[in-house]
Write a protein that holds these residues in place. Structure first.
Motif, PDB file in Angstrom:
ATOM      1  N   ILE A  76       0.856  -1.189   0.000  1.00  0.00           N
ATOM      2  CA  ILE A  76       0.000   0.000   0.000  1.00  0.00           C
ATOM      3  C   ILE A  76       0.893   1.239   0.000  1.00  0.00           C
ATOM      4  O   ILE A  76       1.644   1.487   0.945  1.00  0.00           O
ATOM      5  N   ASP A  77       0.807   1.993  -1.082  1.00  0.00           N
ATOM      6  CA  ASP A  77       1.635   3.180  -1.310  1.00  0.00           C
ATOM      7  C   ASP A  77       1.001   4.395  -0.635  1.00  0.00           C
ATOM      8  O   ASP A  77      -0.216   4.435  -0.454  1.00  0.00           O
ATOM      9  N   ASP A  78       1.835   5.358  -0.275  1.00  0.00           N
ATOM     10  CA  ASP A  78       1.352   6.627   0.297  1.00  0.00           C
ATOM     11  C   ASP A  78       0.450   6.369   1.501  1.00  0.00           C
ATOM     12  O   ASP A  78      -0.542   7.078   1.716  1.00  0.00           O
ATOM     13  N   PHE A  79       0.794   5.370   2.286  1.00  0.00           N
ATOM     14  CA  PHE A  79      -0.049   4.964   3.412  1.00  0.00           C
ATOM     15  C   PHE A  79      -0.260   6.130   4.377  1.00  0.00           C
ATOM     16  O   PHE A  79       0.686   6.833   4.732  1.00  0.00           O
ATOM     17  N   GLY A  80      -1.512   6.304   4.757  1.00  0.00           N
ATOM     18  CA  GLY A  80      -1.842   7.349   5.722  1.00  0.00           C
ATOM     19  C   GLY A  80      -2.350   8.631   5.098  1.00  0.00           C
ATOM     20  O   GLY A  80      -2.787   9.534   5.806  1.00  0.00           O
ATOM     21  N   LYS A  83       3.704   1.356   2.853  1.00  0.00           N
ATOM     22  CA  LYS A  83       4.737   2.378   2.653  1.00  0.00           C
ATOM     23  C   LYS A  83       4.296   3.674   3.312  1.00  0.00           C
ATOM     24  O   LYS A  83       3.309   4.280   2.904  1.00  0.00           O
ATOM     25  N   ILE A  84       5.035   4.084   4.341  1.00  0.00           N
ATOM     26  CA  ILE A  84       4.722   5.340   5.035  1.00  0.00           C
ATOM     27  C   ILE A  84       4.951   6.491   4.065  1.00  0.00           C
ATOM     28  O   ILE A  84       6.042   6.631   3.509  1.00  0.00           O
ATOM     29  N   ASP A  85       3.953   7.317   3.875  1.00  0.00           N
ATOM     30  CA  ASP A  85       4.082   8.410   2.917  1.00  0.00           C
ATOM     31  C   ASP A  85       5.175   9.397   3.322  1.00  0.00           C
ATOM     32  O   ASP A  85       5.388   9.671   4.508  1.00  0.00           O
TER      33      ASP A  85
END
Ligand code: C2E
Ligand code: MG
Ligand code: MG
Ligand code: MG
Length: 279
Positions: free
Chosen positions: A178-182, A200-202
């Motif tokens: 999961i990209d750009d998480f948060g 993936k932490i944004d």
């Protein structure tokens, strides 16, 4: 039409400039001609395990090598999505990334895993899982060496359909991140509904992590959430040693960013891999 953007190369339009219908059409035509003429290239950004410093993979990032210079995705992905051009472009990206990864495996770098960004429109095409299976077969890349990066909104738009596609991809042996998480507006419920492997932490949470307690708290919470869900956690946009140290202490698995390397063309990436192995 083209505006010089300094070190970032060229940009078609400044964001403040309204595109006329004509300008859009012009851009649309040159975009699809660019694909026909083979003007798109992939750059690769190393992904690194924080504990060992090992480069375990790379994210493929598309660039348009137009006659006016290198154009970045921020300047053409939206239009490609609006026009549907993202479907053939995304297919090209997926095939090229798999082909390139296989080539690097054959040079002996068999541990490398390639991550490919997938847009919602491309993902929602009914045959996306089949397309992926076909491309893996064609290129000979082991499914375990492919990771797909999707955003929360991509999986949440049509959750039922998404779950089925993700299930099929996981059966193939492909990883989901999961990209750009948060940064999305979705609840956490999808995290238990969908098969996935990594978050993936944004970059927006990493940028000021040294001075903003809130960003640090959020990043730490994401790391522990991922750990408790059995997911890998990757920080994106890590630019300096201090950010790196905070993430290391917090137990983040992996990182990516200018601190390690900018996205590189294929030959520079191969050099980077060779040098990092020598270290
Ligand atoms: P993303 O997937 O979140 O990719 C990360 C972006 O952050 C990349 O920008 C990368 O060059 C940049 N970046 C990496 N490390 C750092 C850092 O330390 N500092 C800063 N300031 N930036 C960093 P890029 O290549 O311009 O791509 C932007 C976005 O375009 C990507 O965000 C992704 O959403 C999209 N994109 C790129 N390639 C593709 C593609 O092949 N297909 C689709 N559908 N989208 C793509
Ligand atoms: Mg990405
Ligand atoms: Mg990202
Ligand atoms: Mg991002």
């Amino acid at each position: 039409v083209l505006k010089n953007k300094g070190k970032n190369g060229y940009q078609f339009f400044t964001t403040s400039m309204k595109e006329s219908a004509n300008q859009r059409l012009e851009k649309e035509i040159s975009l699809s001609q660019g694909l026909e003429k083979g003007e798109f290239v992939l750059h690769y950004q190393p992904k690194v395990y924080i504990s060992t410093g090992e480069v375990y993979g790379m994210e493929a990032l598309v660039r348009w090598n137009s006659e006016n210079g290198l154009v970045y995705p921020g300047d053409f992905i939206d239009l490609a999505e609006e026009t549907g051009m993202i479907v053939p472009l995304g297919e090209w990206v997926l095939r090229e990334a798999c082909r390139q990864c296989k080539e690097w495996h054959e040079l002996g770098h068999t541990h490398l895993k390639v991550s490919v960004n997938v847009s919602a429109i491309q993902f929602q095409k009914q045959d996306f899982a089949e397309l992926t299976a076909r491309i893996l077969k064609e290129t000979g890349l082991e499914p375990a060496a492919l990771e797909l990066e999707l955003t929360e909104s991509t999986v949440m738009e049509k959750p039922k359909e998404a779950a089925a596609i993700l299930m099929r991809l996981q059966q193939l042996g492909v990883s989901i991140s999961i990209d750009d998480f948060g940064t999305g507006f979705s609840s956490f419920s999808y995290l238990k509904q969908f098969p996935m492997n990594a978050l993936k932490i944004d970059r927006s949470f990493i940028q000021n992590i040294e001075e903003e307690e809130a960003d640090k708290a959020i990043a730490k919470a994401m790391i522990s959430l991922a750990r408790n869900l059995g997911l890998m956690i990757v920080a994106e946009g890590v630019e300096n040693e201090k950010q790196m140290e905070i993430l290391r202490k917090a137990g983040c698995d992996a990182a990516q960013g200018y601190f390690f390397s900018r996205p590189l063309d294929t030959s520079a990436f191969l050099d980077y891999i060779r040098r990092s192995k020598a270290r």
